[in-house]
Write a protein that holds these residues in place. Sequence first.
Motif, PDB file in Angstrom:
ATOM      1  N   ALA A  59      63.982  76.052  59.949  1.00 10.85           N
ATOM      2  CA  ALA A  59      63.696  75.856  61.372  1.00 10.85           C
ATOM      3  C   ALA A  59      64.987  75.671  62.165  1.00 10.85           C
ATOM      4  O   ALA A  59      65.148  76.219  63.262  1.00 10.85           O
ATOM      5  CB  ALA A  59      62.775  74.655  61.555  1.00 10.85           C
ATOM      6  N   LEU A  60      65.916  74.897  61.621  1.00 10.73           N
ATOM      7  CA  LEU A  60      67.189  74.684  62.312  1.00 10.73           C
ATOM      8  C   LEU A  60      68.001  75.969  62.404  1.00 10.73           C
ATOM      9  O   LEU A  60      68.785  76.156  63.347  1.00 10.73           O
ATOM     10  CB  LEU A  60      67.992  73.604  61.591  1.00 10.73           C
ATOM     11  CG  LEU A  60      67.445  72.171  61.714  1.00 10.73           C
ATOM     12  CD1 LEU A  60      68.214  71.223  60.811  1.00 10.73           C
ATOM     13  CD2 LEU A  60      67.511  71.706  63.168  1.00 10.73           C
ATOM     14  N   MET A 268      58.898  70.718  65.320  1.00  4.98           N
ATOM     15  CA  MET A 268      59.704  69.886  66.217  1.00  4.98           C
ATOM     16  C   MET A 268      61.174  70.294  66.201  1.00  4.98           C
ATOM     17  O   MET A 268      61.873  70.181  67.209  1.00  4.98           O
ATOM     18  CB  MET A 268      59.563  68.410  65.821  1.00  4.98           C
ATOM     19  CG  MET A 268      58.198  67.805  66.125  1.00  4.98           C
ATOM     20  SD  MET A 268      58.151  66.005  65.868  1.00  4.98           S
ATOM     21  CE  MET A 268      58.329  65.896  64.082  1.00  4.98           C
ATOM     22  N   LEU A 269      61.663  70.766  65.048  1.00  5.82           N
ATOM     23  CA  LEU A 269      63.074  71.115  64.918  1.00  5.82           C
ATOM     24  C   LEU A 269      63.395  72.520  65.413  1.00  5.82           C
ATOM     25  O   LEU A 269      64.507  72.770  65.875  1.00  5.82           O
ATOM     26  CB  LEU A 269      63.506  70.985  63.453  1.00  5.82           C
ATOM     27  CG  LEU A 269      63.536  69.571  62.882  1.00  5.82           C
ATOM     28  CD1 LEU A 269      63.810  69.613  61.387  1.00  5.82           C
ATOM     29  CD2 LEU A 269      64.586  68.723  63.588  1.00  5.82           C
ATOM     30  N   ALA A 270      62.440  73.435  65.298  1.00  7.85           N
ATOM     31  CA  ALA A 270      62.695  74.822  65.695  1.00  7.85           C
ATOM     32  C   ALA A 270      62.956  74.905  67.200  1.00  7.85           C
ATOM     33  O   ALA A 270      62.220  74.309  67.993  1.00  7.85           O
ATOM     34  CB  ALA A 270      61.519  75.706  65.313  1.00  7.85           C
ATOM     35  N   PRO A 271      63.972  75.630  67.608  1.00 11.39           N
ATOM     36  CA  PRO A 271      64.298  75.713  69.044  1.00 11.39           C
ATOM     37  C   PRO A 271      63.139  76.212  69.903  1.00 11.39           C
ATOM     38  O   PRO A 271      62.921  75.699  70.999  1.00 11.39           O
ATOM     39  CB  PRO A 271      65.475  76.696  69.071  1.00 11.39           C
ATOM     40  CG  PRO A 271      66.077  76.613  67.707  1.00 11.39           C
ATOM     41  CD  PRO A 271      64.939  76.357  66.774  1.00 11.39           C
ATOM     42  N   ASP A 272      62.407  77.193  69.414  1.00 12.64           N
ATOM     43  CA  ASP A 272      61.297  77.771  70.179  1.00 12.64           C
ATOM     44  C   ASP A 272      59.956  77.558  69.501  1.00 12.64           C
ATOM     45  O   ASP A 272      59.003  78.319  69.732  1.00 12.64           O
ATOM     46  CB  ASP A 272      61.530  79.275  70.381  1.00 12.64           C
ATOM     47  CG  ASP A 272      62.832  79.564  71.116  1.00 12.64           C
ATOM     48  OD1 ASP A 272      63.110  78.858  72.109  1.00 12.64           O
ATOM     49  OD2 ASP A 272      63.574  80.468  70.681  1.00 12.64           O
ATOM     50  N   GLY A 273      59.848  76.535  68.654  1.00 13.30           N
ATOM     51  CA  GLY A 273      58.621  76.327  67.916  1.00 13.30           C
ATOM     52  C   GLY A 273      58.506  77.302  66.752  1.00 13.30           C
ATOM     53  O   GLY A 273      59.416  78.092  66.487  1.00 13.30           O
ATOM     54  N   ILE A 274      57.386  77.245  66.055  1.00 11.27           N
ATOM     55  CA  ILE A 274      57.143  78.128  64.908  1.00 11.27           C
ATOM     56  C   ILE A 274      56.282  79.295  65.362  1.00 11.27           C
ATOM     57  O   ILE A 274      55.097  79.139  65.662  1.00 11.27           O
ATOM     58  CB  ILE A 274      56.438  77.377  63.758  1.00 11.27           C
ATOM     59  CG1 ILE A 274      57.286  76.177  63.308  1.00 11.27           C
ATOM     60  CG2 ILE A 274      56.170  78.319  62.594  1.00 11.27           C
ATOM     61  CD1 ILE A 274      58.596  76.548  62.691  1.00 11.27           C
ATOM     62  N   GLY A 275      56.890  80.468  65.447  1.00  8.92           N
ATOM     63  CA  GLY A 275      56.122  81.659  65.788  1.00  8.92           C
ATOM     64  C   GLY A 275      55.207  82.064  64.646  1.00  8.92           C
ATOM     65  O   GLY A 275      55.595  81.996  63.476  1.00  8.92           O
ATOM     66  N   VAL A 276      54.000  82.477  64.979  1.00 12.21           N
ATOM     67  CA  VAL A 276      53.007  82.861  63.968  1.00 12.21           C
ATOM     68  C   VAL A 276      52.777  84.370  64.066  1.00 12.21           C
ATOM     69  O   VAL A 276      52.168  84.847  65.025  1.00 12.21           O
ATOM     70  CB  VAL A 276      51.676  82.118  64.174  1.00 12.21           C
ATOM     71  CG1 VAL A 276      50.675  82.480  63.064  1.00 12.21           C
ATOM     72  CG2 VAL A 276      51.905  80.616  64.211  1.00 12.21           C
TER      73      VAL A 276
END
Length: 374
Positions: A59-60, A268-276
């Motif tokens: 994520a980071l 929470m850590l991903a800059p743009d959230g978790i894309g699905v």
Amino acid sequence: MTAVLLVLGVAALVAGAELLVRGAARIAARFGISSLVIGLTVVAFGTSSPELAVSAAAALRDEADIALGNVIGSNIFNILVVLGLSALVAPIVVAREVIREQTPIMIGVSVLMLLFALNGVIGRVEGVLLFLGILVYTTALVVRSRRESLASQTAEPMLATGPDQDEAEAIERGEQPRLLRPLIEACLGLALLVLGSNLLVQGATGIAAALGVSELVVGLTIVAAGTSLPEVATSIVAAIRGERDMAVGNIVGSNIFNTLAILGAAAMLAPDGIGVPPAALSFDLPVMIAVALVCLPIFFNGQVIQRWEGMLLVGFYIAYTVYLALDASEHDAFTEYRAAMLYFVLPLALLTLLASSVRTGRRVVVERRGQSRP
């Protein structure tokens, strides 16, 4: 070099998880927590720490597909492979609490994950909600276990259930438990997990680029299987030693932790959230939920997971992996294979499980009626 990074990453993850589980289990067991709760929390969370480390690192690095694929793939792998192999080693008796409470919770959080993903992204708000869920879940389990432990101590002093019998006897004598060594083991394990997660993510992304497949597929397969190795070792060893509560609790607890804590932290850590990706939304997430639902008839079937059911679970995973491979390679046989799985193999297997559960339910009813007669 990519393959070397992958192997070193998996080795560091396994070693780190072993140290973390050993230290954390000793600390928890000394304070009177039951083996089932230890399996659902300490052991499950410890063996899931590789997934947490890998997903957080991904994520980071803004590699959300690996983070998402790792969670989905690990949940599928835990039930189909880890539980299946454990049952092949020895039939596993499932505690009623797992059937009535923990399995429905696992199914519920899986459905919640699908609902959060419907808009194509799991954002930071959803991540916070998921992470709060694991805090509430863990607190409730520990508080209830402590109450039950204190109640049992009114009859006789309770020995710690950890692996160190000498220290358990020391606790019974009123001596303070020595926590320095377990704390050092846990901290060293965490350090190895961080190192291994970085190596594994680098190796996995390199393989994805070399093979020309998506990071989602790599996360669903290579990364998920690699980070689930601690669950494999822990559950199989627990089944061999007769710690069946810990074996099943480790798997169910790991899946709950994966969905709430790991996906929540990654979002929470991903800059743009978790894309699905659409593929995950239309196939992989429904498969994860279906696999969780399969646990109900299997666990209910006399509260024992038989060897043939373990073989069936492992067979499902092989079929799922073949599906991913055919889809990624755009093989000509993909369409026929998918149709065969959807319209023949899966319905037949589910009908077999349901029929077995119905027979078991009828037998239980007959036995209870016989016992109730004077």
